[in-house]
Design a protein around this motif. Structure first.
Motif, PDB file in Angstrom:
ATOM      1  N   HIS A 183       0.557  -1.475  -0.282  1.00  0.00           N
ATOM      2  CA  HIS A 183      -0.237  -0.324   0.032  1.00  0.00           C
ATOM      3  C   HIS A 183       0.769   1.058   0.137  1.00  0.00           C
ATOM      4  CE1 HIS A 183      -3.084   2.609   0.733  1.00  0.00           C
ATOM      5  NE2 HIS A 183      -3.259   3.158   1.712  1.00  0.00           N
ATOM      6  N   GLU A 184       1.665   1.241   1.049  1.00  0.00           N
ATOM      7  CA  GLU A 184       2.507   2.599   0.592  1.00  0.00           C
ATOM      8  C   GLU A 184       4.541   2.291   0.309  1.00  0.00           C
ATOM      9  OE1 GLU A 184       2.568   5.833   3.933  1.00  0.00           O
ATOM     10  OE2 GLU A 184       1.910   4.168   5.227  1.00  0.00           O
ATOM     11  N   GLY A 185       4.930   1.272  -0.192  1.00  0.00           N
ATOM     12  CA  GLY A 185       5.367   0.726  -0.975  1.00  0.00           C
ATOM     13  C   GLY A 185       6.535  -0.347  -0.152  1.00  0.00           C
ATOM     14  N   VAL A 186       6.026   0.072   0.961  1.00  0.00           N
ATOM     15  CA  VAL A 186       7.413  -0.727   1.450  1.00  0.00           C
ATOM     16  C   VAL A 186       7.585  -2.419   1.055  1.00  0.00           C
ATOM     17  CG1 VAL A 186       7.807  -1.856   3.910  1.00  0.00           C
ATOM     18  CG2 VAL A 186       6.550   0.783   3.383  1.00  0.00           C
ATOM     19  N   VAL A 187       9.065  -2.190   1.075  1.00  0.00           N
ATOM     20  CA  VAL A 187       9.149  -3.276   0.733  1.00  0.00           C
ATOM     21  C   VAL A 187      10.284  -3.845   2.124  1.00  0.00           C
ATOM     22  CG1 VAL A 187      11.179  -4.803  -0.894  1.00  0.00           C
ATOM     23  CG2 VAL A 187      10.263  -2.970  -1.688  1.00  0.00           C
ATOM     24  N   PRO A 188       9.988  -5.238   2.461  1.00  0.00           N
ATOM     25  CA  PRO A 188      10.301  -5.688   3.758  1.00  0.00           C
ATOM     26  C   PRO A 188      11.683  -6.555   3.251  1.00  0.00           C
ATOM     27  CG  PRO A 188       7.769  -6.402   3.451  1.00  0.00           C
ATOM     28  CD  PRO A 188       8.341  -5.967   2.490  1.00  0.00           C
ATOM     29  N   ASP A 189      12.413  -6.733   4.805  1.00  0.00           N
ATOM     30  CA  ASP A 189      13.709  -7.866   4.266  1.00  0.00           C
ATOM     31  C   ASP A 189      12.842  -9.131   3.865  1.00  0.00           C
ATOM     32  OD1 ASP A 189      15.722  -6.112   3.685  1.00  0.00           O
ATOM     33  OD2 ASP A 189      15.274  -5.149   5.846  1.00  0.00           O
ATOM     34  N   ILE A 190      12.490  -9.349   5.374  1.00  0.00           N
ATOM     35  CA  ILE A 190      11.800 -10.721   5.205  1.00  0.00           C
ATOM     36  C   ILE A 190       9.629 -10.838   5.862  1.00  0.00           C
ATOM     37  CG2 ILE A 190      11.585 -12.926   6.661  1.00  0.00           C
ATOM     38  CD1 ILE A 190      14.540 -12.568   7.326  1.00  0.00           C
ATOM     39  N   VAL A 191       9.304 -11.137   5.268  1.00  0.00           N
ATOM     40  CA  VAL A 191       7.537 -11.489   5.046  1.00  0.00           C
ATOM     41  C   VAL A 191       7.424 -12.964   5.651  1.00  0.00           C
ATOM     42  CG1 VAL A 191       5.790 -11.549   4.181  1.00  0.00           C
ATOM     43  CG2 VAL A 191       7.790  -9.725   2.675  1.00  0.00           C
ATOM     44  N   ALA A 192       7.004 -12.604   6.905  1.00  0.00           N
ATOM     45  CA  ALA A 192       6.617 -14.085   7.232  1.00  0.00           C
ATOM     46  C   ALA A 192       4.834 -14.093   7.087  1.00  0.00           C
ATOM     47  CB  ALA A 192       6.391 -14.076   8.668  1.00  0.00           C
ATOM     48  N   THR A 193       4.145 -15.376   6.325  1.00  0.00           N
ATOM     49  CA  THR A 193       2.936 -15.500   6.282  1.00  0.00           C
ATOM     50  C   THR A 193       2.964 -16.262   6.938  1.00  0.00           C
ATOM     51  OG1 THR A 193       3.483 -16.709   3.991  1.00  0.00           O
ATOM     52  CG2 THR A 193       3.042 -14.153   3.564  1.00  0.00           C
ATOM     53  N   ALA A 194       1.288 -16.923   7.256  1.00  0.00           N
ATOM     54  CA  ALA A 194       0.241 -17.925   7.258  1.00  0.00           C
ATOM     55  C   ALA A 194      -0.847 -18.035   6.854  1.00  0.00           C
ATOM     56  CB  ALA A 194       0.583 -18.330   8.055  1.00  0.00           C
ATOM     57  N   LYS A 195      -2.286 -18.260   7.522  1.00  0.00           N
ATOM     58  CA  LYS A 195      -3.280 -17.899   7.306  1.00  0.00           C
ATOM     59  C   LYS A 195      -3.698 -18.241   6.160  1.00  0.00           C
ATOM     60  CE  LYS A 195      -4.233 -15.081  12.006  1.00  0.00           C
ATOM     61  NZ  LYS A 195      -4.941 -16.577  12.758  1.00  0.00           N
ATOM     62  N   GLY A 196      -3.716 -17.561   5.538  1.00  0.00           N
ATOM     63  CA  GLY A 196      -5.036 -17.450   4.070  1.00  0.00           C
ATOM     64  C   GLY A 196      -4.042 -17.763   3.134  1.00  0.00           C
ATOM     65  N   ILE A 197      -2.776 -18.483   3.290  1.00  0.00           N
ATOM     66  CA  ILE A 197      -2.006 -19.239   2.079  1.00  0.00           C
ATOM     67  C   ILE A 197      -2.535 -20.710   1.745  1.00  0.00           C
ATOM     68  CG2 ILE A 197      -0.526 -20.398   4.188  1.00  0.00           C
ATOM     69  CD1 ILE A 197       2.052 -19.849   2.026  1.00  0.00           C
ATOM     70  N   ALA A 198      -3.051 -21.361   2.438  1.00  0.00           N
ATOM     71  CA  ALA A 198      -3.431 -22.009   1.871  1.00  0.00           C
ATOM     72  C   ALA A 198      -5.189 -22.928   1.958  1.00  0.00           C
ATOM     73  CB  ALA A 198      -2.617 -23.456   2.837  1.00  0.00           C
ATOM     74  N   GLY A 199      -6.770 -21.883   2.423  1.00  0.00           N
ATOM     75  CA  GLY A 199      -7.460 -22.721   2.679  1.00  0.00           C
ATOM     76  C   GLY A 199      -7.619 -22.748   3.516  1.00  0.00           C
ATOM     77  N   GLY A 200      -7.369 -22.788   4.623  1.00  0.00           N
ATOM     78  CA  GLY A 200      -7.315 -23.224   6.198  1.00  0.00           C
ATOM     79  C   GLY A 200      -6.490 -25.231   6.345  1.00  0.00           C
ATOM     80  N   LEU A 201      -5.897 -25.502   5.548  1.00  0.00           N
ATOM     81  CA  LEU A 201      -4.432 -26.000   5.951  1.00  0.00           C
ATOM     82  C   LEU A 201      -3.412 -25.616   6.698  1.00  0.00           C
ATOM     83  CD1 LEU A 201      -6.592 -27.718   3.769  1.00  0.00           C
ATOM     84  CD2 LEU A 201      -4.762 -28.964   4.016  1.00  0.00           C
ATOM     85  N   PRO A 202      -3.111 -26.874   7.461  1.00  0.00           N
ATOM     86  CA  PRO A 202      -1.979 -25.408   8.557  1.00  0.00           C
ATOM     87  C   PRO A 202      -0.408 -25.315   7.344  1.00  0.00           C
ATOM     88  CG  PRO A 202      -2.647 -27.723   8.985  1.00  0.00           C
ATOM     89  CD  PRO A 202      -3.734 -26.874   8.369  1.00  0.00           C
ATOM     90  N   LEU A 203      -0.250 -24.428   7.608  1.00  0.00           N
ATOM     91  CA  LEU A 203       0.639 -24.157   6.244  1.00  0.00           C
ATOM     92  C   LEU A 203       1.071 -22.152   6.636  1.00  0.00           C
ATOM     93  CD1 LEU A 203       2.922 -25.123   3.796  1.00  0.00           C
ATOM     94  CD2 LEU A 203       1.350 -24.101   2.460  1.00  0.00           C
ATOM     95  N   ALA A 204       2.432 -22.266   6.925  1.00  0.00           N
ATOM     96  CA  ALA A 204       3.440 -20.409   7.051  1.00  0.00           C
ATOM     97  C   ALA A 204       4.296 -20.651   5.742  1.00  0.00           C
ATOM     98  CB  ALA A 204       3.262 -20.176   8.788  1.00  0.00           C
ATOM     99  N   ALA A 205       4.663 -19.080   5.691  1.00  0.00           N
ATOM    100  CA  ALA A 205       6.410 -19.393   5.335  1.00  0.00           C
ATOM    101  C   ALA A 205       7.098 -18.139   5.526  1.00  0.00           C
ATOM    102  CB  ALA A 205       5.668 -19.058   3.674  1.00  0.00           C
ATOM    103  N   VAL A 206       7.987 -18.112   5.022  1.00  0.00           N
ATOM    104  CA  VAL A 206       8.825 -17.392   5.917  1.00  0.00           C
ATOM    105  C   VAL A 206       9.999 -16.780   4.808  1.00  0.00           C
ATOM    106  CG1 VAL A 206      11.203 -16.125   6.216  1.00  0.00           C
ATOM    107  CG2 VAL A 206       9.578 -18.632   8.156  1.00  0.00           C
ATOM    108  N   THR A 207       9.974 -15.489   3.732  1.00  0.00           N
ATOM    109  CA  THR A 207      10.104 -15.550   2.262  1.00  0.00           C
ATOM    110  C   THR A 207      10.791 -14.525   2.759  1.00  0.00           C
ATOM    111  OG1 THR A 207       8.219 -16.452   1.656  1.00  0.00           O
ATOM    112  CG2 THR A 207       9.925 -14.641   0.087  1.00  0.00           C
TER     113      THR A 207
END
Length: 445
Positions: A278-302
């Motif tokens: 939204h403000e053009g911020v580029v992180p060094d690391i992004v942590a994701t989970a929740k919406g990533i797999a439609g309800g199956l347990p999964l998360a990621a570090v990119t």
């Protein structure tokens, strides 16, 4: 009734919870530890689109999405098809023992889709908390520093480290100490509550945080700055403009790893694929989970390849991380987001909801603030004319909504925020009907 497509209607045929759900609740009380709570003790038999159906046949409009997990719906056909095909082949080998292509495909997609065009690497784990744990591990290893900066009202998980990162004491931290060392909390750009007012909130809050980091910790000692681009459990606080870019610039200038906790905000929820955009911020690391797999347990570090590649072989991983069934679900979710243009859909949901919520606030002075982006919206309830939180009214409005067949969630450091997270695939008629129910809940007071 197909579990993939229950009728898209609100239907209340018993009191909520009904007799079958109450009977199941009695069984639960004898079997499940009471430390695990539920927002609404109705026991689900079917769900999909914009509804959940309980054991008594009630069909509730879903404004929760399993806390921003089922962005593509609870039983998305594309997800179900991929999952079923994978289960027929194999359910597990452990990627660290015998790898498989779908893990690599998910990592390739995350490296491509997360903000920034720099070279990236990803790892897959099981939960948002685990992703944040690994993000901090990577940042500390890569920088050789110890300190971690977090922000007031933030929520990052329930493990030892992540509950330390989390701001709110009750129920997440009370009695569970001692906590992890070298974690420092800074002021958040909370426009509704900023002493200097909304207009100056972003620059003032950033300057204050940077000043405290510099004086109290020393920038050269900070491994990572961890922040939610929009805070979730802390109250859906959308930081004032300029706050995130100023922090990102400070991190860049001082060798601090900027970690974006996109666990709740990711995967089109806010109208951008990731809220940082939204403000053009580029992180060094992004942590994701929740919406990533439609309800199956999964998360990621990119993260940036130069950070991720520093870690020695075996330093990252886990038995179930990147399970092949969850990976197939994630690939289906990413296809659905792209093919159905769900980021656009999230913005359209916001375009419908925000005017209605603002009009509601004009009629009810207990609504002190309306905020959020896309399909991640909230209203904060206060004593009229003040910023004094009204948690009791918030709980009562939620109770009225539940009784009328609308599932809503509460949140906030003070327990006075109603948050709205409808599935991105919710039909428009249900979205509008849910807002009707909300308005009726306020009018009943």
């Amino acid at each position: 009734m197909s579990s993939q497509n229950p009728p898209q209607e609100r239907r209340v045929v018993t009191e909520i919870p009904g007799p079958r759900s109450r009977a199941l609740q009695e069984r639960r009380a004898a079997a499940v530890a009471p430390g695990v709570s539920s927002v609404l003790p109705v026991y689900v038999t079917d769900a999909g689109g914009g509804v959940i159906v309980d054991a008594d046949g009630n069909s509730l409009i879903d404004f929760g999405s399993g806390i921003a997990v089922t962005n593509v719906g609870n039983a998305n056909p594309r997800v179900a098809e991929r999952v079923k095909a994978q289960v027929d082949r194999f359910t597990h080998t452990c990627f660290m023992v015998a790898p498989y292509e779908s893990y690599v495909e998910v990592c390739e997609a995350l490296n491509r889709l997360t903000p920034g065009d720099h070279e990236k690497r990803s790892i897959l784990v099981n939960s948002g908390a685990e992703a944040l744990e690994n993000a901090v591990k990577i940042a500390r290893y890569a920088t050789g520093r110890d300190a971690v900066v977090v922000f007031d009202h933030g929520y990052h998980g329930r493990t030892l480290l992540t509950m330390t990162l989390t701001s709110k004491n009750m129920p997440y931290k009370q009695g569970f100490g001692p906590y992890a060392p070298e974690v420092y909390r800074m002021p958040m750009a909370y426009p509704f509550r900023w002493p200097g007012g909304r207009e100056d909130c972003g620059p003032q809050a950033a300057a204050q945080a940077i000043d405290q980091i510099t004086k109290q910790i020393g920038a050269a000692n900070v491994a990572a700055l961890v922040i939610e681009p929009i805070q979730g459990e802390g109250g859906f606080i959308d930081p004032a403009p300029g706050f995130l870019p100023a922090l990102a610039a400070f991190c860049r200038d001082n060798g601090i790893v900027f970690v974006a906790d996109e666990v709740q905000t990711g995967f089109a929820r806010t109208g951008d694929l990731f809220a940082c955009e939204h403000e053009g911020v580029v992180p060094d690391i992004v942590a994701t989970a929740k919406g990533i797999a439609g309800g199956l347990p999964l998360a990621a570090v990119t993260g940036r390849a130069e950070l991720m590649d520093r870690i020695h072989a075996g330093g990252l991983g886990g038995t179930y991380g990147g399970n092949p069934v969850a990976c197939q679900a994630a690939l289906a979710v990413l296809e659905e987001i792209e093919n159905e243009k769900l980021a656009d859909r999230a913005r359209a949901i916001g375009d419908i909801m925000l005017p209605r919520l603002r009009a509601l606030a004009e009629r009810h002075p207990a609504i002190g603030d309306v905020r959020g982006r896309g399909a991640m919206l909230a209203i904060e309830l206060v004593e009229p004319g003040t910023t004094v939180p009204d948690a009791a009214l918030t709980a009562e409005i939620a109770r009225r909504c539940h009784a009328a067949g609308l599932l809503v969630l509460t949140c906030g450091t003070y327990g006075n925020v109603l948050r709205f997270l409808p599935p991105l695939v919710i039909p428009e008629h249900l979205l509008k009907e849910g807002l009707d129910v909300l308005e009726e809940a306020f009018a009943a007071g």
